[in-house]
Write a protein that holds these residues in place. Structure first.
Motif, PDB file in Angstrom:
ATOM      1  N   PHE A 312       0.901  -1.209  -0.052  1.00 55.37           N
ATOM      2  CA  PHE A 312       0.018  -0.032   0.024  1.00 55.37           C
ATOM      3  C   PHE A 312       0.837   1.395  -0.160  1.00 55.37           C
ATOM      4  CE2 PHE A 312      -2.474   3.326   1.835  1.00 55.37           C
ATOM      5  CZ  PHE A 312      -3.705   3.308   1.229  1.00 55.37           C
ATOM      6  N   LEU A 313       1.816   1.300   1.020  1.00 53.80           N
ATOM      7  CA  LEU A 313       2.532   2.404   1.175  1.00 53.80           C
ATOM      8  C   LEU A 313       3.548   2.572   0.135  1.00 53.80           C
ATOM      9  CD1 LEU A 313       3.462   2.717   4.789  1.00 53.80           C
ATOM     10  CD2 LEU A 313       1.805   4.130   3.733  1.00 53.80           C
ATOM     11  N   MET A 314       4.108   1.517  -0.529  1.00 55.99           N
ATOM     12  CA  MET A 314       4.866   1.709  -1.888  1.00 55.99           C
ATOM     13  C   MET A 314       4.093   2.422  -3.004  1.00 55.99           C
ATOM     14  SD  MET A 314       7.963   0.965  -1.223  1.00 55.99           S
ATOM     15  CE  MET A 314       8.784   0.653  -2.865  1.00 55.99           C
ATOM     16  N   ALA A 315       2.949   1.933  -3.169  1.00 54.33           N
ATOM     17  CA  ALA A 315       2.020   2.208  -4.406  1.00 54.33           C
ATOM     18  C   ALA A 315       1.832   3.804  -4.116  1.00 54.33           C
ATOM     19  CB  ALA A 315       0.732   1.437  -4.456  1.00 54.33           C
ATOM     20  N   TYR A 316       1.300   4.110  -2.796  1.00 60.04           N
ATOM     21  CA  TYR A 316       0.945   5.494  -2.418  1.00 60.04           C
ATOM     22  C   TYR A 316       2.140   6.400  -2.879  1.00 60.04           C
ATOM     23  CZ  TYR A 316      -0.607   9.227   0.638  1.00 60.04           C
ATOM     24  OH  TYR A 316      -1.035  10.465   0.906  1.00 60.04           O
ATOM     25  N   THR A 383      19.495   2.054  -5.059  1.00 59.73           N
ATOM     26  CA  THR A 383      19.101   0.647  -4.498  1.00 59.73           C
ATOM     27  C   THR A 383      17.778   0.310  -5.016  1.00 59.73           C
ATOM     28  OG1 THR A 383      20.110   1.094  -2.536  1.00 59.73           O
ATOM     29  CG2 THR A 383      18.642  -0.730  -2.634  1.00 59.73           C
ATOM     30  N   ARG A 384      17.583  -1.016  -5.547  1.00 61.47           N
ATOM     31  CA  ARG A 384      16.703  -1.539  -6.195  1.00 61.47           C
ATOM     32  C   ARG A 384      15.578  -1.822  -5.096  1.00 61.47           C
ATOM     33  NH1 ARG A 384      15.340  -3.926 -10.918  1.00 61.47           N
ATOM     34  NH2 ARG A 384      17.667  -4.020 -11.450  1.00 61.47           N
ATOM     35  N   VAL A 385      14.348  -1.249  -5.438  1.00 55.24           N
ATOM     36  CA  VAL A 385      13.136  -1.576  -4.293  1.00 55.24           C
ATOM     37  C   VAL A 385      12.606  -2.806  -4.583  1.00 55.24           C
ATOM     38  CG1 VAL A 385      11.056  -0.719  -3.419  1.00 55.24           C
ATOM     39  CG2 VAL A 385      12.846   1.166  -4.056  1.00 55.24           C
ATOM     40  N   ARG A 386      12.831  -3.531  -3.452  1.00 52.25           N
ATOM     41  CA  ARG A 386      11.766  -4.925  -3.393  1.00 52.25           C
ATOM     42  C   ARG A 386      10.808  -4.970  -2.205  1.00 52.25           C
ATOM     43  NH1 ARG A 386      17.270  -5.717  -4.261  1.00 52.25           N
ATOM     44  NH2 ARG A 386      17.698  -7.231  -5.931  1.00 52.25           N
ATOM     45  N   GLY A 387       9.946  -5.897  -2.239  1.00 48.82           N
ATOM     46  CA  GLY A 387       9.042  -6.142  -1.360  1.00 48.82           C
ATOM     47  C   GLY A 387       7.498  -5.991  -1.525  1.00 48.82           C
ATOM     48  N   VAL A 388       7.324  -5.546  -2.778  1.00 52.96           N
ATOM     49  CA  VAL A 388       5.884  -5.249  -3.176  1.00 52.96           C
ATOM     50  C   VAL A 388       5.317  -6.313  -3.621  1.00 52.96           C
ATOM     51  CG1 VAL A 388       4.365  -3.895  -4.604  1.00 52.96           C
ATOM     52  CG2 VAL A 388       6.516  -2.863  -3.965  1.00 52.96           C
ATOM     53  N   THR A 389       4.659  -7.176  -2.933  1.00 52.86           N
ATOM     54  CA  THR A 389       4.004  -8.681  -3.439  1.00 52.86           C
ATOM     55  C   THR A 389       2.741  -8.683  -3.160  1.00 52.86           C
ATOM     56  OG1 THR A 389       4.407  -9.303  -1.141  1.00 52.86           O
ATOM     57  CG2 THR A 389       6.305  -9.429  -2.612  1.00 52.86           C
ATOM     58  N   ASP A 390       1.844  -7.681  -2.804  1.00 49.61           N
ATOM     59  CA  ASP A 390       0.494  -7.642  -2.479  1.00 49.61           C
ATOM     60  C   ASP A 390      -0.318  -6.590  -3.604  1.00 49.61           C
ATOM     61  OD1 ASP A 390      -2.038  -7.063  -1.531  1.00 49.61           O
ATOM     62  OD2 ASP A 390      -1.392  -8.235   0.463  1.00 49.61           O
ATOM     63  N   GLY A 391      -0.860  -7.482  -4.458  1.00 50.73           N
ATOM     64  CA  GLY A 391      -1.751  -6.645  -5.436  1.00 50.73           C
ATOM     65  C   GLY A 391      -2.669  -5.736  -4.923  1.00 50.73           C
ATOM     66  N   TRP A 394      -1.293  -2.800  -3.235  1.00 52.47           N
ATOM     67  CA  TRP A 394      -0.866  -1.820  -4.392  1.00 52.47           C
ATOM     68  C   TRP A 394      -2.013  -0.969  -4.844  1.00 52.47           C
ATOM     69  CZ3 TRP A 394       3.934  -0.296  -5.927  1.00 52.47           C
ATOM     70  CH2 TRP A 394       4.139   0.466  -7.084  1.00 52.47           C
ATOM     71  N   ALA A 395      -3.028  -1.635  -5.216  1.00 52.26           N
ATOM     72  CA  ALA A 395      -4.399  -1.235  -6.009  1.00 52.26           C
ATOM     73  C   ALA A 395      -4.964  -0.162  -4.768  1.00 52.26           C
ATOM     74  CB  ALA A 395      -5.411  -2.127  -6.177  1.00 52.26           C
ATOM     75  N   HIS A 396      -5.006  -0.405  -3.480  1.00 45.97           N
ATOM     76  CA  HIS A 396      -5.568   0.373  -2.733  1.00 45.97           C
ATOM     77  C   HIS A 396      -4.751   1.580  -2.436  1.00 45.97           C
ATOM     78  CE1 HIS A 396      -9.208  -1.558  -0.935  1.00 45.97           C
ATOM     79  NE2 HIS A 396      -8.497  -2.727  -1.198  1.00 45.97           N
ATOM     80  N   GLY A 397      -3.378   1.455  -2.454  1.00 48.96           N
ATOM     81  CA  GLY A 397      -2.389   2.723  -2.094  1.00 48.96           C
ATOM     82  C   GLY A 397      -2.486   3.317  -3.414  1.00 48.96           C
ATOM     83  N   THR A 398      -2.498   2.844  -4.457  1.00 42.23           N
ATOM     84  CA  THR A 398      -2.736   3.836  -5.703  1.00 42.23           C
ATOM     85  C   THR A 398      -3.952   4.938  -5.687  1.00 42.23           C
ATOM     86  OG1 THR A 398      -1.585   2.341  -6.982  1.00 42.23           O
ATOM     87  CG2 THR A 398      -2.846   3.944  -8.235  1.00 42.23           C
ATOM     88  N   ALA A 399      -5.281   3.825  -5.257  1.00 46.08           N
ATOM     89  CA  ALA A 399      -6.432   4.657  -5.136  1.00 46.08           C
ATOM     90  C   ALA A 399      -6.425   5.872  -4.176  1.00 46.08           C
ATOM     91  CB  ALA A 399      -7.389   3.755  -4.832  1.00 46.08           C
ATOM     92  N   ALA A 400      -5.652   5.514  -3.014  1.00 48.09           N
ATOM     93  CA  ALA A 400      -5.553   6.272  -1.823  1.00 48.09           C
ATOM     94  C   ALA A 400      -4.578   7.815  -2.277  1.00 48.09           C
ATOM     95  CB  ALA A 400      -4.799   5.818  -0.454  1.00 48.09           C
ATOM     96  N   ALA A 401      -3.774   7.506  -3.203  1.00 44.35           N
ATOM     97  CA  ALA A 401      -2.806   8.478  -3.574  1.00 44.35           C
ATOM     98  C   ALA A 401      -3.670   9.433  -4.453  1.00 44.35           C
ATOM     99  CB  ALA A 401      -1.585   8.122  -4.297  1.00 44.35           C
TER     100      ALA A 401
END
Length: 412
Positions: A312-316, A383-391, A394-401
């Motif tokens: 969520f926070l990464m997408a946001y 640094t390459r960002v890792r750890g985004v594994t929850d679709g 991600w969708a909810h974070g994008t919508a919140a942004a």
């Protein structure tokens, strides 16, 4: 019996430090801390000297680039609340010797003093139960302070000459921005938060552009400065990315020091001020939106809280970065068009000879910021960002942004 500051008191502290701070903890199995604490607990006359040594450790930290908020943040992360209370008291005492400090130092000291006073009034200040516990706390704190490395300075060391701005209070524009963001953080209605944040971003962009043109016309010779902003766990990678997005959109550079829990933001002072304001507000809004979305997920039987929050926070942060970049480009384009037409960002007539200066001025400031950042941090790495594994996260974070929209049209 030796009194405070006498050779006897100093000797007791020296022996305690030799055992607890300067000996190899692996060689003695960690017994040095207990030995040092026992020596101090047995000698009440050493208390004043012990505190004076703590103030010296702080002074050494200031000379190595640290500031009060940095030290308190690190102590809170690596130790516990009794250590935080002790370092805050030492900072407050050590700061009394300085007649003038830089504005950010003054603000940090004021926050520390306010926290101490609030704890005192509430009766919640943590206290060591006995002399041995207090001595252990002090030695653990001093061991951390002793190990602080030199870092990039972001302001003058206390005690050196400081140029203080005229005491005219905060610019009215920043007061308006604070009020708008506070309302955006406090509302439960996404549409209202969107409108308030949009207006705040518009005012921020206008404030930055007007300050840049004013500095150019007045030949003030402004140079980039720097400040530090805490990036706390958990999910610090996403928080650092959000801060970088806010900094970039406001013509600043951000460098994350993950080992110390902060990012250093480099830019001109008006831009640094709005970066601090907007980052704090967007983080509050994003965290609140994440909590609401997470509650809805749990209500439907979902249990993967950590991966949801991380994604969520990464997408946001990613989406906010896109929208802020677009907003910055639009406001700058509108301002350049207004300047060509002979008005400033507020629609007021420009003085003769002012037209066509905005884009070169902004370009020159961006070059200056980049140069300052590269001189402060010549060896930064990406640094390459890792750890985004929850679709779903991600969708909810994008919508919140999208709901926390901060794009301003540049028009009132």
């Amino acid at each position: 019996m030796p009194g405070p500051g006498t050779p006897g008191a100093s000797g007791a502290v020296d022996r305690a430090f030799a055992a607890a701070l300067y000996a190899d903890p692996e060689a003695d199995g960690g017994r040095g801390l207990d030995t040092g604490a026992s020596l101090l607990a047995a000698d009440p006359a050493a208390d004043a000297e012990l505190r004076r040594r703590g103030e010296r450790f702080l002074r050494r930290a200031w000379e190595r680039g640290w500031q009060p908020a940095d030290v308190v943040r690190l102590v809170r992360r690596d130790l516990d609340e009794t250590h935080v209370r002790l370092v805050a008291e030492l900072i407050a005492t050590e700061a009394v010797r300085y007649a003038r400090v830089a504005p950010r130092w003054h603000a940090q000291l004021a926050d520390i003093a306010a926290d101490l006073e609030a704890d005192r009034k509430a009766g919640t200040a943590p206290r060591s139960a006995d002399r041995f516990s207090y001595a252990t706390t002090a030695l653990e704190l001093y061991r951390l302070l002793l190990g602080l490395p030199a870092i990039e300075a972001v302001g003058p060391v206390p005690g050196t000459p400081v140029h203080l701005p005229a005491a005219d209070g905060e610019p009215r524009m920043l007061t308006r921005i604070r009020a708008l963001l506070a309302k955006a953080e406090g509302t439960d209605f996404p549409e209202e938060a969107e409108a308030l944040s949009a207006k705040a971003q518009e005012l921020m962009a206008r404030h930055s552009i007007d300050e840049a043109l004013l500095a150019d016309r007045a030949h003030r010779g402004d140079v980039p400065g720097a400040c530090r902003i805490g990036v706390d766990a958990p999910y610090e990678t996403a928080k650092a990315i959000l801060l970088d997005a806010v900094a970039s959109a406001n013509r600043c550079r951000s460098v994350w020091s993950s080992a110390f829990g902060f990012s250093t933001v480099v830019g001109f002072e008006p831009d640094l001020e709005v970066v601090e304001l907007l980052h704090t507000s967007l983080l509050v809004q994003g965290t609140a939106a994440m909590t609401r979305a997470e509650a809805a997920q749990r209500a439907s039987g979902r249990k993967r809280t950590k991966t949801f929050r991380q994604s969520f926070l990464m997408a946001y942060a990613h989406r906010i970065g896109e929208r802020l970049a677009a907003a910055a480009e639009q406001v700058t384009a509108d301002a350049a068009g207004a300047e060509t037409a002979g008005t400033d960002t507020g629609g007021r007539a420009l003085t003769a000879g002012g037209g066509g200066r905005l884009l070169p001025v902004l370009a020159a400031r961006e070059v200056a910021v980049a140069d300052r950042a590269e001189r402060m941090f010549p060896e930064t790495v990406r640094t390459r960002v890792r750890g985004v594994t929850d679709g779903e996260g991600w969708a909810h974070g994008t919508a919140a942004a999208d709901r926390a929209r901060v794009t301003g049209s540049g028009r009132t």
